[in-house]
Write a protein that holds these residues in place. Sequence first.
Motif, PDB file in Angstrom:
ATOM      1  N   PHE A  12       0.808  -1.212   0.000  1.00  0.00           N
ATOM      2  CA  PHE A  12       0.000   0.000   0.000  1.00  0.00           C
ATOM      3  C   PHE A  12       0.843   1.264   0.000  1.00  0.00           C
ATOM      4  O   PHE A  12       0.403   2.312  -0.432  1.00  0.00           O
ATOM      5  N   VAL A  13       2.066   1.194   0.513  1.00  0.00           N
ATOM      6  CA  VAL A  13       2.909   2.369   0.670  1.00  0.00           C
ATOM      7  C   VAL A  13       4.067   2.296  -0.331  1.00  0.00           C
ATOM      8  O   VAL A  13       4.778   1.299  -0.390  1.00  0.00           O
ATOM      9  N   ALA A  23       1.664   9.298   1.685  1.00  0.00           N
ATOM     10  CA  ALA A  23       0.759   8.206   2.052  1.00  0.00           C
ATOM     11  C   ALA A  23       0.644   8.073   3.564  1.00  0.00           C
ATOM     12  O   ALA A  23      -0.457   7.901   4.101  1.00  0.00           O
ATOM     13  N   THR A  24       1.771   8.162   4.259  1.00  0.00           N
ATOM     14  CA  THR A  24       1.756   8.033   5.717  1.00  0.00           C
ATOM     15  C   THR A  24       0.978   9.173   6.352  1.00  0.00           C
ATOM     16  O   THR A  24       0.148   8.947   7.245  1.00  0.00           O
ATOM     17  N   LEU A  26      -1.312  11.069   4.946  1.00  0.00           N
ATOM     18  CA  LEU A  26      -2.715  10.953   4.568  1.00  0.00           C
ATOM     19  C   LEU A  26      -3.425   9.880   5.391  1.00  0.00           C
ATOM     20  O   LEU A  26      -4.534  10.097   5.895  1.00  0.00           O
ATOM     21  N   LEU A  27      -2.789   8.736   5.558  1.00  0.00           N
ATOM     22  CA  LEU A  27      -3.404   7.662   6.340  1.00  0.00           C
ATOM     23  C   LEU A  27      -3.546   8.045   7.809  1.00  0.00           C
ATOM     24  O   LEU A  27      -4.553   7.722   8.450  1.00  0.00           O
ATOM     25  N   THR A  28      -2.558   8.739   8.357  1.00  0.00           N
ATOM     26  CA  THR A  28      -2.645   9.199   9.744  1.00  0.00           C
ATOM     27  C   THR A  28      -3.784  10.196   9.899  1.00  0.00           C
ATOM     28  O   THR A  28      -4.543  10.145  10.875  1.00  0.00           O
ATOM     29  N   TYR A  29      -3.910  11.095   8.944  1.00  0.00           N
ATOM     30  CA  TYR A  29      -4.983  12.085   8.967  1.00  0.00           C
ATOM     31  C   TYR A  29      -6.349  11.402   8.883  1.00  0.00           C
ATOM     32  O   TYR A  29      -7.273  11.731   9.636  1.00  0.00           O
ATOM     33  N   ILE A  30      -6.493  10.438   8.004  1.00  0.00           N
ATOM     34  CA  ILE A  30      -7.765   9.719   7.860  1.00  0.00           C
ATOM     35  C   ILE A  30      -8.090   8.938   9.131  1.00  0.00           C
ATOM     36  O   ILE A  30      -9.241   8.902   9.580  1.00  0.00           O
ATOM     37  N   MET A  31      -7.076   8.317   9.734  1.00  0.00           N
ATOM     38  CA  MET A  31      -7.314   7.586  10.989  1.00  0.00           C
ATOM     39  C   MET A  31      -7.772   8.528  12.098  1.00  0.00           C
ATOM     40  O   MET A  31      -8.659   8.192  12.893  1.00  0.00           O
ATOM     41  N   CYS A  34     -11.409   9.455  11.500  1.00  0.00           N
ATOM     42  CA  CYS A  34     -12.295   8.336  11.847  1.00  0.00           C
ATOM     43  C   CYS A  34     -12.437   8.187  13.357  1.00  0.00           C
ATOM     44  O   CYS A  34     -13.542   7.927  13.862  1.00  0.00           O
TER      45      CYS A  34
END
Length: 85
Positions: A12-13, A23-24, A26-31, A34
């Motif tokens: 994924f990365v 990517a990191t 963005l994923l941290t922000y999305i987590m 949520c």
Amino acid sequence: NARRKDPNFYGFVPLESKPRTIATCLLTYIMSICQLASKTFACALCAFVSESLLAAFLLGEMVIFFLYKAVRKEFSYWIPLYGVP
């Protein structure tokens, strides 16, 4: 094998620095979004059922948080007072 097809991207990365950082982040922000959304939803449901349930839920979370801080001994803070014996 997926690594042989595209050696620069596996999973994924991406392997390159800039896309991996994007990517990191963005994923941290999305987590985070949520987690905040689920906490808000839980508080809204508790408030809908009863205000005392919401108060108990929030109080319980604060008690767990402060117990965690106490176990890790993060309550003490030493203010540097220069020149004071």
